[in-house]
Design an enzyme around this catalytic site. Structure first.
Site, mmCIF file in Angstrom:
data_model
loop_
_atom_site.group_PDB
_atom_site.id
_atom_site.type_symbol
_atom_site.label_atom_id
_atom_site.label_comp_id
_atom_site.label_asym_id
_atom_site.label_seq_id
_atom_site.Cartn_x
_atom_site.Cartn_y
_atom_site.Cartn_z
ATOM 1 N N MET A 192 0.983 5.191 23.432
ATOM 2 C CA MET A 192 -0.198 4.324 23.595
ATOM 3 C C MET A 192 -1.481 5.153 23.719
ATOM 4 S SD MET A 192 -0.866 1.305 26.355
ATOM 5 C CE MET A 192 -0.632 2.271 27.838
ATOM 6 N N TYR A 207 9.809 8.736 39.319
ATOM 7 C CA TYR A 207 8.787 9.022 38.296
ATOM 8 C C TYR A 207 7.663 9.878 38.887
ATOM 9 C CZ TYR A 207 4.697 8.005 35.324
ATOM 10 O OH TYR A 207 3.567 8.105 34.544
ATOM 11 N N VAL A 209 9.708 18.089 23.744
ATOM 12 C CA VAL A 209 9.139 19.055 24.704
ATOM 13 C C VAL A 209 10.176 19.634 25.666
ATOM 14 C CG1 VAL A 209 6.783 18.127 24.582
ATOM 15 C CG2 VAL A 209 8.384 17.234 26.314
ATOM 16 N N ALA A 231 5.849 11.982 27.673
ATOM 17 C CA ALA A 231 6.308 11.682 29.036
ATOM 18 C C ALA A 231 7.441 10.673 29.041
ATOM 19 C CB ALA A 231 5.142 11.127 29.869
HETATM 20 N N1 LIG Z 1 0.907 3.805 30.981
HETATM 21 C C1 LIG Z 1 0.331 3.958 32.153
HETATM 22 O O1 LIG Z 1 -0.081 2.996 32.815
HETATM 23 C C2 LIG Z 1 0.126 5.347 32.709
HETATM 24 C C3 LIG Z 1 -0.447 5.468 33.985
HETATM 25 C C4 LIG Z 1 -0.663 6.744 34.504
HETATM 26 C C5 LIG Z 1 -0.324 7.854 33.762
HETATM 27 N N2 LIG Z 1 0.245 7.716 32.536
HETATM 28 C C6 LIG Z 1 0.587 8.936 31.789
HETATM 29 O O2 LIG Z 1 -0.163 8.916 30.590
HETATM 30 C C7 LIG Z 1 0.550 9.599 29.568
HETATM 31 C C8 LIG Z 1 0.607 8.740 28.323
HETATM 32 O O3 LIG Z 1 1.226 7.517 28.661
HETATM 33 P P1 LIG Z 1 1.452 6.342 27.610
HETATM 34 O O4 LIG Z 1 1.376 5.082 28.368
HETATM 35 O O5 LIG Z 1 0.625 6.565 26.391
HETATM 36 O O6 LIG Z 1 2.984 6.613 27.274
HETATM 37 P P2 LIG Z 1 3.887 6.151 26.057
HETATM 38 O O7 LIG Z 1 3.217 5.146 25.223
HETATM 39 O O8 LIG Z 1 5.231 5.852 26.653
HETATM 40 O O9 LIG Z 1 3.981 7.497 25.222
HETATM 41 C C9 LIG Z 1 4.717 8.584 25.674
HETATM 42 C C10 LIG Z 1 5.199 9.343 24.461
HETATM 43 O O10 LIG Z 1 6.009 10.412 24.926
HETATM 44 C C11 LIG Z 1 6.874 10.722 23.893
HETATM 45 N N3 LIG Z 1 8.071 11.388 24.393
HETATM 46 C C12 LIG Z 1 9.052 10.875 25.179
HETATM 47 N N4 LIG Z 1 10.010 11.804 25.374
HETATM 48 C C13 LIG Z 1 9.615 12.916 24.698
HETATM 49 C C14 LIG Z 1 10.176 14.205 24.514
HETATM 50 N N5 LIG Z 1 11.349 14.548 25.055
HETATM 51 N N6 LIG Z 1 9.504 15.090 23.740
HETATM 52 C C15 LIG Z 1 8.339 14.767 23.177
HETATM 53 N N7 LIG Z 1 7.747 13.563 23.304
HETATM 54 C C16 LIG Z 1 8.391 12.644 24.069
HETATM 55 C C17 LIG Z 1 7.235 9.436 23.206
HETATM 56 O O11 LIG Z 1 7.305 9.765 21.851
HETATM 57 P P3 LIG Z 1 8.471 9.234 20.854
HETATM 58 O O12 LIG Z 1 8.212 7.768 20.723
HETATM 59 O O13 LIG Z 1 8.214 10.006 19.628
HETATM 60 O O14 LIG Z 1 9.798 9.504 21.513
HETATM 61 C C18 LIG Z 1 6.046 8.515 23.509
HETATM 62 O O15 LIG Z 1 5.316 8.195 22.351
HETATM 63 C C19 LIG Z 1 1.907 9.959 30.189
HETATM 64 O O16 LIG Z 1 1.856 11.289 30.643
HETATM 65 C C20 LIG Z 1 2.034 9.044 31.377
HETATM 66 O O17 LIG Z 1 2.824 9.607 32.392
HETATM 67 C C21 LIG Z 1 0.472 6.499 32.000
#
Ligand SMILES: NC(=O)c1ccc[n+]([C@@H]2O[C@H](COP(=O)([O-])OP(=O)(O)OC[C@H]3O[C@@H](n4cnc5c(N)ncnc54)[C@H](OP(=O)(O)O)[C@@H]3O)[C@@H](O)[C@H]2O)c1
Length: 275
Positions: free
Chosen positions: A11, A123, A37, A58
């Protein structure tokens, strides 16, 4: 500059890649299939010839992490360390995305970047471990904590509320958790600003200005979508027990917060451009 975004199809990653491309930057996005990763070899093979790497990869399934803590650590702690190590080896500026869940969530005033970590969920522990691993291997890295993300790409609270609005007459949403709904596009702009400004390594908070509860957030989504906000009723977290504890107070203090967009203004902009 040449940018690499690991987790670049999630996202946040998708919005960051789009913003960089619009600015005419060279950017490569990789998902887990191209660069897992968890594998130091995979990170070494990918992270060569870049000026900046943003680690947006993540394990983000907060509740599932309670029963899959080692798997969450493998990505959020070991994976983050792998990116930090190779970034240091290749003299690549690293930005890492972290979370409000590294704090205990019991505060009554905003968490400043140097507030001690005290995660209360698996988490949160995995993300806190990732922060420490990065600080130990690559002190020049920018660790940007964010919270309550929503955006155009990928599942999130805004999309869930709009879907539920079409399925139910009323719905209950908790009003005893306070935070800062943050648009992924605003976070992307903040990350670029931090790198452009050649800021020193350390912790930064990348959330929107203003605070609300999930209930307040949901009512604003309804209002902006032309729906009746009173269809969203308030309830307590106790009525919706979840496997992972949720922080009651997730407000992150920011340096230069006057320049951060107000959460409701960003939500309006997103809904006007997508509805
Ligand atoms: N969403 C929230 O409300 C929120 C709040 C606070 C912090 N965050 C942080 O913000 C960051 C981005 O979050 P987001 O909501 O954009 O997350 P997201 O949509 O779940 O995207 C995370 C990405 O990580 C990739 N991933 C998972 N396992 C992996 C691995 N082993 N190696 C490489 N890539 C991997 C996935 O890629 P694939 O699909 O290719 O597997 C996925 O596209 C994260 O660090 C999260 O902890 C999010």
């Amino acid at each position: 500059m040449r940018w690499l975004v690991t987790g670049g199809r999630g996202m946040f990653g998708t919005d960051l890649v789009q913003l960089l491309a619009e600015r005419g930057e060279e950017v490569v996005a990789v998902g887990s299939a191209e660069c897992d990763v968890r594998s130091l070899e995979a990170v070494r093979a990918t992270l060569q010839g870049f000026d900046v790497v943003v680690n947006a990869a993540a394990w983000t399934a907060v509740d599932d992490a309670e029963t899959h803590e080692p798997e969450a650590f493998a990505i959020n702690a070991v994976g983050a360390r792998n990116v930090a190590l190779v970034a240091a080896e290749t003299d690549t500026r690293m930005v890492h995305i972290s979370t409000d869940y590294v704090f205990d969530g019991t505060a009554t005033e905003p968490y400043e970047p140097d507030h001690p970590q005290d995660p209360r969920s698996a988490y949160g522990r995995s993300k806190a471990a990732g922060e420490w691993a990065i600080r130990a291997t690559n002190p020049d890295a920018l660790i940007v904590r964010t919270a309550w993300l929503y955006g155009e790409h990928g599942p999130n609270f805004v999309k869930t509320m709009l879907r539920l609005a079409g399925e139910r007459e009323t719905l209950k949403v908790v009003d005893d958790q306070i935070g800062q709904p943050t648009w992924t596009k605003d976070l992307a702009a903040y990350v670029v600003e931090l790198v452009d400004g050649k800021n020193p390594g350390g912790y930064y908070h990348g959330t929107a200005a203003g605070t609300t509860s999930w209930h307040g957030f949901a009512q604003e989504i309804f209002r902006l979508a032309g729906l009746e906000p009173s269809r969203v009723e308030a309830c307590t977290s106790a009525e919706f027990p979840r496997p992972a504890p949720r922080p009651a107070y997730s407000v992150l203090g920011q340096v230069g917060s006057d320049r951060r967009p107000e959460w409701s203004a960003s939500l309006k902009e997103l809904l006007e451009s997508t509805i």
